[in-house]
Motif scaffolding. Structure first.
Motif, PDB file in Angstrom:
ATOM      1  N   HIS A   1       0.857  -1.193   0.000  1.00 48.81           N
ATOM      2  CA  HIS A   1       0.000   0.000   0.000  1.00 48.81           C
ATOM      3  C   HIS A   1       0.888   1.236   0.000  1.00 48.81           C
ATOM      4  O   HIS A   1       1.987   1.233   0.560  1.00 48.81           O
ATOM      5  CB  HIS A   1      -0.890  -0.031   1.252  1.00 48.81           C
TER       6      HIS A   1
ATOM      7  N   GLY B   1       5.980   3.818  -0.397  1.00 47.00           N
ATOM      8  CA  GLY B   1       6.111   5.266  -0.533  1.00 47.00           C
ATOM      9  C   GLY B   1       7.500   5.664  -1.010  1.00 47.00           C
ATOM     10  O   GLY B   1       7.648   6.528  -1.883  1.00 47.00           O
TER      11      GLY B   1
ATOM     12  N   GLU C   1       5.878   2.181   4.168  1.00 48.27           N
ATOM     13  CA  GLU C   1       7.080   2.987   3.967  1.00 48.27           C
ATOM     14  C   GLU C   1       7.847   2.568   2.712  1.00 48.27           C
ATOM     15  O   GLU C   1       8.307   3.402   1.937  1.00 48.27           O
ATOM     16  CB  GLU C   1       7.994   2.904   5.192  1.00 48.27           C
TER      17      GLU C   1
ATOM     18  N   ASN D   1       0.751   3.679   1.737  1.00 42.24           N
ATOM     19  CA  ASN D   1       1.060   4.077   3.107  1.00 42.24           C
ATOM     20  C   ASN D   1       2.163   3.240   3.735  1.00 42.24           C
ATOM     21  O   ASN D   1       2.675   3.600   4.794  1.00 42.24           O
ATOM     22  CB  ASN D   1      -0.198   4.007   3.984  1.00 42.24           C
TER      23      ASN D   1
ATOM     24  N   ASP E   1       8.388  -1.415   7.710  1.00 46.21           N
ATOM     25  CA  ASP E   1       8.239  -0.031   8.165  1.00 46.21           C
ATOM     26  C   ASP E   1       9.197   0.290   9.309  1.00 46.21           C
ATOM     27  O   ASP E   1       9.782   1.382   9.360  1.00 46.21           O
ATOM     28  CB  ASP E   1       6.797   0.216   8.616  1.00 46.21           C
TER      29      ASP E   1
END
Length: 308
Positions: free
Chosen positions: A248, A255, A252, A250, A290
């Motif tokens: 996703h 992204g 880390e 979101n 993350d």
């Protein structure tokens, strides 16, 4: 709520929409003659969302949908649905199998029944249809230009057709993936079993260009679930890359990947992060979770400001 789908009633796309958990009980379902028409209505705010086919396990990506998502105002995928595909050969009541000279269906459906046709109707001519259900509906009209239709069983029943042969698909395990598309807004929350879809445009065609893009995923331990090249609409030989990956936006690592791609691409078209239909959780390579990204950023802050 108003939801569009590739129509008419009885298409596999409508089946996907009916099965979608996001569909409210009182939602209005509106058929469209093409994927382009459904997405145009969505962009014009005449719909809240639209269900469209995007990938088939036999024929691959649905180019009409892939191209429509790349051009025009941005849209995002908010859900996906996978539907098993079962085809029948249907005809009006007075038509027998031996009378079939021309068969109509959607091109992706035809690709999945060619072997059966080659054995049982080797001389048959193929007439492309807007959808499997549209081909079935055409047989109910006056003086159709064909005698048979390859469609879903429900489409044959809806139009009073006789099923001459059931389950004529060349691959009994065939499935089609559909996506529910909406205008940009709040993204579905991460579930741990998500996909992210993007379209990448190179700054220029050069040796190792695709490798440069793929390294952004590989160095962060992200698995790709689909990659296809499509003409970018410019010069012959210039392509963009349509990619689905695990995770996703979101997350880390995802992204950070998009940041890296934005740096090396002339454009990154974000097509959404959404739950996987199969519920398979993303595989996180050790060192790319993350927590590791948070710890690494903290380490960098200490390097930059040791006294903090």
């Amino acid at each position: 709520m108003r939801y569009g789908f590739l129509g008419p009633t009885g298409t596999f796309t409508e089946m996907a929409l009916r099965q979608c958990s996001q569909l409210a009980d009182d939602a209005e379902r509106i058929p469209f003659v093409s994927v382009d028409a459904a997405l145009a209505a969505l962009r014009a705010a005449d719909l809240d969302a639209a269900m469209v086919p995007i990938e088939n396990s036999v024929e691959g990506g649905v180019s009409t949908t892939l191209d429509a998502l790349v051009s025009g105002d941005p849209l995002v995928v908010v859900a996906e649905q996978v539907v098993p595909i079962t085809f029948v050969l249907a005809a009006p009541a007075d038509i027998a199998l031996a009378d079939i000279r021309t068969v109509s269906t959607h091109p992706h459906a035809w690709a999945q029944v060619r072997a059966w046709m080659g054995v049982h109707l080797p001389e048959v001519q193929y007439l492309p249809g807007a959808s499997t259900a549209a081909s079935a509906a055409g047989l109910a009209g006056e003086q159709p230009a064909y005698q048979g239709a390859v469609c879903a069983p429900v489409a044959a029943a809806n139009h009073g057709l006789t099923v001459l042969q059931e389950d004529i698909g060349d691959n009994s395990g065939a499935v089609t993936r559909f996506v529910l598309v909406a205008r940009p807004g709040q993204l579905p929350a991460p579930t741990g079993a998500d996909k992210t879809s993007v379209v990448l445009f190179q700054r220029e065609d050069h040796p190792g260009g695709l490798l440069e893009l793929l390294e952004q995923f590989a160095t962060r331990g992200i698995n790709l679930t689909r990659i296809e090249s499509r003409p970018d609409g410019g010069r012959l030989g210039d392509y963009c890359f349509s990619i689905d990956c695990e995770g996703h936006v979101n997350d880390e690592r995802v992204g950070e990947t998009l940041i890296g791609l934005q740096r090396v691409c002339t454009q990154v078209r974000f097509l959404g992060s959404y739950p996987r239909a199969d519920g398979v959780r993303a595989h996180v390579v050790p060192g790319t979770g993350d927590r590791e990204f948070f710890e690494t950023r903290a380490w960098l802050r200490r390097l930059r400001n040791p006294s903090a």
